[in-house]
Design an enzyme around this catalytic site. Sequence first.
Site, PDB file in Angstrom:
ATOM      1  N   SER A  49      41.158  50.809  36.857  1.00  0.00           N
ATOM      2  CA  SER A  49      41.356  49.891  36.315  1.00  0.00           C
ATOM      3  C   SER A  49      41.338  49.107  35.327  1.00  0.00           C
ATOM      4  CB  SER A  49      41.182  48.422  37.643  1.00  0.00           C
ATOM      5  OG  SER A  49      39.476  48.496  37.556  1.00  0.00           O
ATOM      6  N   LYS A  89      38.479  38.735  38.439  1.00  0.00           N
ATOM      7  CA  LYS A  89      38.329  39.415  37.098  1.00  0.00           C
ATOM      8  C   LYS A  89      38.367  38.365  35.806  1.00  0.00           C
ATOM      9  CE  LYS A  89      38.800  44.416  37.943  1.00  0.00           C
ATOM     10  NZ  LYS A  89      39.936  45.051  37.596  1.00  0.00           N
TER      11      LYS A  89
END
Length: 638
Positions: free
Chosen positions: A503, A546
Amino acid sequence: MRIAAQALQPNLTEWAAQRPVTSAPNPLIGQQRALHAIEQALSICGRYAHGFIVTPAGLRVLDVLAELPTQQGWQSAHSQCDWLYVANPDSANQPLCIDVNAGQADSFVIKLWEFLQAAVNVRQPLLEYMLETFTSARVKHYLELISDKTFDDLPGAELATILVRQPAQPEPFTYCDRVTDASLFGSIRLQSVEGTISSDLHLIEPGALLRANGGVLAIDAEELFLQPGLWRKLKYVLRTSMMHWQAPGDAHIAAYYQPEPIPVQLKVLLLGDRDIYAQLREVDRDFDNLFPYLADFSSHYSLAQAPLAPYFDYLAYVEREAAVRPLAPDAIAPLLKFATRLTDFQTELTLDTIALMQFLREANGIAAQQQQQQISAAHLEQVLEQRKQRDGYIAELSRRAILEGQVYIETSGQVIGQINGLTVVTAGGSEFGEPSRITATVHYGDGDIIDIDRKSELSGSIHTKGVMILSAYIANVFARNDAMSLSATIVFEQSYHEVDGDSASLAELCCLLSALAEAPIEQGLAITGAVDQFGRVQAIGAVNEKIEGYFALCQARGLTGKQGVIIPQANLSQLNLDHEVIAAVAAEKFHIYAVEHVTAALELLTNEPQKQLYAKIEQRLSELQHIEKPTSWWQRWF
C-alpha cells in the site's frame, strides 16, 4: 479529483427514512445462498448428502438453527423413534436394540413386562395387541425370541432400558457444541458389584448421534477436530449407517459388554469457519463425498444485491436479543453508519450480530444512567467516544512521539525526495493509522533501486514486490531503449519493525520521481495506494483508519487548509469517515483526493504538470548518460 464531504460516508439520512413502523425479527436476512444450500442438503436422502455450514464471526449459531426449520419447514426423510435396549435371552452381555414410534417406549416396556409375567398359554391376545400397536420389525423379532420365555429365562437383573425417548413432536435438530466421545457417540459405564466389574442395561448412555437419529444433527466442527479419533469414528458411522458401541473401560479396566449396533439414519451439519472447511477438503479424501453441500453464511448484507428494507427485520432481531430500550428515530442513522463501518464498504451492512448487540447494550447502559426511555444518537456517539478512549492509548503514544519531535514527520512545507506515506499499525490488540516518512535519494549508478528496508531484513515479501514493481515502471517509462545510468535508494525512516504490504508503493514511486526530477513534494499531503507496472493506482485496505490517523495528527498541530490525503479512486466505495473529518472537509480545512494514475498523484504533490516533471527526469538521465564511467577501482577512488 477532490472528494466532496457528502461522499465520505453513506447516505444515512435517506437510509434512516426507510425504516418501517414495524418489523418482524429475522436472523436469516441476507443469507439466501446458505439457506438454499441447506434446503438442498435436507431434501436429498442417502449417506452422502450432508452439509457444512460456514459460520462467520458474530453469528449466533443457535438462533440461526432455531429459525431455519420454521422458515424451511424441515421434513426428515426418516421418522424419529424411541430406542430401547432389552435383555437378550441368548446372551447376558449382548442386549438387543428395539425401535418403537416416538412416545411409545414407556408403554412398550409396560406391555413387555405384562407379556413375560403372563403364562405362556394365555399370551396370544397380548401378543396380537403388541404386534398391532408396536409395528416395528425389531419388536416382532424380539417377541418371537421370547414367545416361550419367562423372567427366569432372561439373563441379568434388568429387562429393558429406554435409551432415547422422543417427545410427541421431536425437536427439528440436535446441537452438539461440547464435542467429546461420550457427548457425541454415548458411552457404557461400568459398575463394581462384590468386586466384580461389569455393565448393565441402565449403564448405557446415548450421545447426540442417537438422540438425533432420524433427524438433523449439528456439530461444532472445531470442537470435533480437537478430539483425536472422533472424526474418523463419525465418518465410519455415516458410511455404514450403524452406530457400534465402544467397549466399556480402558486399558487397565475392561469388561466384555457389547450391545447390538443401532441403525443410524440422520442428516449431519458441520459448523465451522472457512479455514476448517478448506483444510478438510485438502487433507481428507472422504470429506467431499460425505459433505457435498456448502452453506456459506455471509457476514455482510449487500445493498447492491438486495433492498435495504429487509435489513430492518434483522436489526429488530438484534434489538430483541440485546434486550435494550427502543431506538429513538435519530439513532437509526448512527447505527447504520456503525453497521457499514464494520464492513469497510459504503453499500454493505454488517451481519455481525454480537458486535451490534454489544454496541446497543453499551448505549443502553448510558441511557439507563441518564434515565432515558430510548436510545438516542447521542448515546451511540458516546459509546464510540468511550471505545476510542479505551482503545486509543497506543495511538496516542505514537502521535505524541511525532508531536514531540521524537519521530520526524512534516505536515507543512515542501521537500525533495520526501513524502508522508500512510500505514496501519496493529499493536496490543488495537489498530490505528499513522503517517510514515519515506525518503529517496538518487545517484550515478547501474539503474538499480536499493530498498534499504529489504537490505536490512526489515521488509516483507509483499513490500519487496511493490518496490520491484515501481522499479519496473521507471524502467518502462524512462529506460525502455537505453540503460539508465542512475541508481536510487529508498527507505521508511525511523522504522524499526518489519515493513510489509504494497500500500506504500504509490508513495515510494512518487517520492522516487520527486528525487529524480528534483521537484519538491507538499508535506501537508499524505498518500496511500498500490501501483502496477503501468502506473495505475490500485485499492488498498484500511483506508478509513489511515485517513483518520493522519487527520488526527494534522488536527493536533492545527489544520492549515492545505493538508489532506491522496487515496486510490478504487477506494471511494469504502469511505466511511468520522464526523470530525467530514466536518473539516466540508469547511475546506482538510482535503481528500482520489487518483487513478501515478501522474495525477504526482501533479497534486508537486503542483507541476506531469509532462514538465517527466521532461526534467529525461533531461537528467540524458546528462548522466554522457558521463564517462570509470573503468577501474583506482579511477573511481581518485
